[in-house]
Enzyme design. Structure first.
Site, mmCIF file in Angstrom:
data_model
loop_
_atom_site.group_PDB
_atom_site.id
_atom_site.type_symbol
_atom_site.label_atom_id
_atom_site.label_comp_id
_atom_site.label_asym_id
_atom_site.label_seq_id
_atom_site.Cartn_x
_atom_site.Cartn_y
_atom_site.Cartn_z
ATOM 1 N N LYS A 273 0.841 -1.202 0.000
ATOM 2 C CA LYS A 273 0.000 0.000 0.000
ATOM 3 C C LYS A 273 0.877 1.254 0.000
ATOM 4 O O LYS A 273 0.606 2.222 -0.708
ATOM 5 C CB LYS A 273 -0.953 -0.011 1.214
ATOM 6 C CG LYS A 273 -2.042 -1.054 1.078
ATOM 7 C CD LYS A 273 -2.915 -1.223 2.311
ATOM 8 C CE LYS A 273 -3.856 -2.423 2.092
ATOM 9 N NZ LYS A 273 -4.743 -2.711 3.226
ATOM 10 N N GLN B 275 -4.924 -1.829 9.333
ATOM 11 C CA GLN B 275 -4.771 -3.133 8.699
ATOM 12 C C GLN B 275 -5.304 -4.211 9.641
ATOM 13 O O GLN B 275 -4.961 -4.244 10.822
ATOM 14 C CB GLN B 275 -3.281 -3.375 8.370
ATOM 15 C CG GLN B 275 -3.027 -4.606 7.526
ATOM 16 C CD GLN B 275 -3.587 -4.509 6.119
ATOM 17 O OE1 GLN B 275 -3.716 -3.431 5.551
ATOM 18 N NE2 GLN B 275 -3.945 -5.639 5.551
ATOM 19 N N ASP C 83 -11.457 2.067 2.927
ATOM 20 C CA ASP C 83 -11.683 0.616 2.802
ATOM 21 C C ASP C 83 -13.159 0.321 2.518
ATOM 22 O O ASP C 83 -13.494 -0.766 2.056
ATOM 23 C CB ASP C 83 -11.315 -0.090 4.115
ATOM 24 C CG ASP C 83 -9.931 -0.736 4.077
ATOM 25 O OD1 ASP C 83 -9.465 -1.064 2.966
ATOM 26 O OD2 ASP C 83 -9.341 -0.923 5.151
HETATM 27 N N1 GUN Z 1 -6.635 -7.160 5.880
HETATM 28 C C1 GUN Z 1 -6.762 -7.911 4.768
HETATM 29 N N2 GUN Z 1 -7.321 -7.192 3.783
HETATM 30 C C2 GUN Z 1 -7.561 -5.956 4.298
HETATM 31 C C3 GUN Z 1 -8.107 -4.767 3.746
HETATM 32 O O1 GUN Z 1 -8.527 -4.684 2.589
HETATM 33 N N3 GUN Z 1 -8.171 -3.705 4.588
HETATM 34 C C4 GUN Z 1 -7.752 -3.755 5.874
HETATM 35 N N4 GUN Z 1 -7.859 -2.664 6.632
HETATM 36 N N5 GUN Z 1 -7.229 -4.852 6.400
HETATM 37 C C5 GUN Z 1 -7.135 -5.942 5.613
#
Ligand code: GUN
Length: 279
Positions: free
Chosen positions: A52, A96, A119
């Protein structure tokens, strides 16, 4: 012949578009900013967060990554979220997942401002999606829709079957397919006639979490199959929810794993952050 929908290539194309839009925004004095909070040392999460961060740099965003120790208290985490909610440099904010067990995941997600929930996990955004108002759409479903369109198939009027009913993939992707005027069926572990449902589908979105669960005999000719699965096999290799080998030679479209939905998810996170900054 089985045709693959190249998620890596489409993601690259979308990132180029985002990059151009960022350059334009910067001339107006706005730089989109994304803050990511990672608590603890989950190896998969570390990889996702690094990707990211890399994607942010690639498209020209301002990026902050807060790596907190696994024993961080919930209070400290909520305080940081509060600070970032009120930070004008930050247009998108995410924690996350998963968070360590002593932290209440729901409390953490709900602490994020809906205006920065890139998200698309919050009830405010999922509710807006349901009633057709402007919202941050969850990234993986948003990527799925883009991939279906990339195949050239028109969604309106088609029969779509979503396998899986999670809050982050199955349910939102079903809503988005409905918005695109598909006739949508959601199947899950209690569905009695899965094969029959799938055989009627022009569009299949597989988000089950079981390696190679959907096989060629369940898919009709001409179907577009979006494989959201990321499963680790005992030999360490990655497998989707769809058994690609059983579709070889068939007249269908399929997103490969890896290289299908995966690269699109982070790209859609960038798109949502750009949208937030534009708003
Ligand atoms: N953990 C696995 N995929 C994601 C996601 O798309 N967003 C977040 N915040 N955590 C994750």
């Amino acid at each position: 012949m089985l045709k693959l929908i190249d998620g890596k290539q489409l993601a690259q194309k979308r990132r180029e578009e985002i990059k151009l839009a960022v350059e334009e925004l910067k001339t107006q004095g706005i730089t989109p900013g994304l803050a990511v909070i990672l608590v603890g040392e989950d190896p998969a999460s570390q990889v996702y967060v690094r990707n990211k961060e890399k994607a942010c740099h690639e498209v020209g965003f301002y990026s902050e990554v807060h790596r907190l120790p696994a024993d961080t208290s919930q209070e400290d985490l909520l305080n940081l979220i509060d600070r970032l909610n009120n930070d004008e440099k930050i247009h998108g904010l995410l924690v996350q997942l998963p968070v360590p067990k002593h932290i209440d995941e729901k409390a953490v997600i709900h602490a994020i401002s809906p205006k920065k929930d890139v998200d698309g996990f919050l009830p405010e955004n999922l509710g807006s999606l349901l009633i057709g108002e402007q919202a941050f759409e969850p990234c993986t479903p948003k990527g799925c829709i883009d991939l279906i369109k990339e195949s050239g198939m028109e969604i309106a009027g088609k029969k779509a079957v979503v396998v899986g009913r999670s809050n982050i993939v199955g349910k939102p992707v079903a809503m988005m397919l409905l918005r695109e005027h598909a006739t949508v069926t959601i199947c899950h572990s209690k569905t009695k006639n899965l094969k029959e449902e799938l055989l009627a589908a022009d569009i299949v979105v597989a988000a089950i979490g079981r390696a190679n669960f959907i096989t060629g005999d369940m898919i009709k000719d001409g179907a577009v199959v979006i494989d959201v699965g990321i499963n680790r096999l005992p030999d360490g290799k990655m497998a989707g929810d769809v058994d690609r080998a059983s579709l070889e030679g068939r007249d269908c479209w399929l997103t490969p794993v890896p290289g299908g939905v995966g690269p699109m998810t982070i790209t859609m996170l960038m798109k949502n952050t750009l949208e937030s900054a534009t708003r």
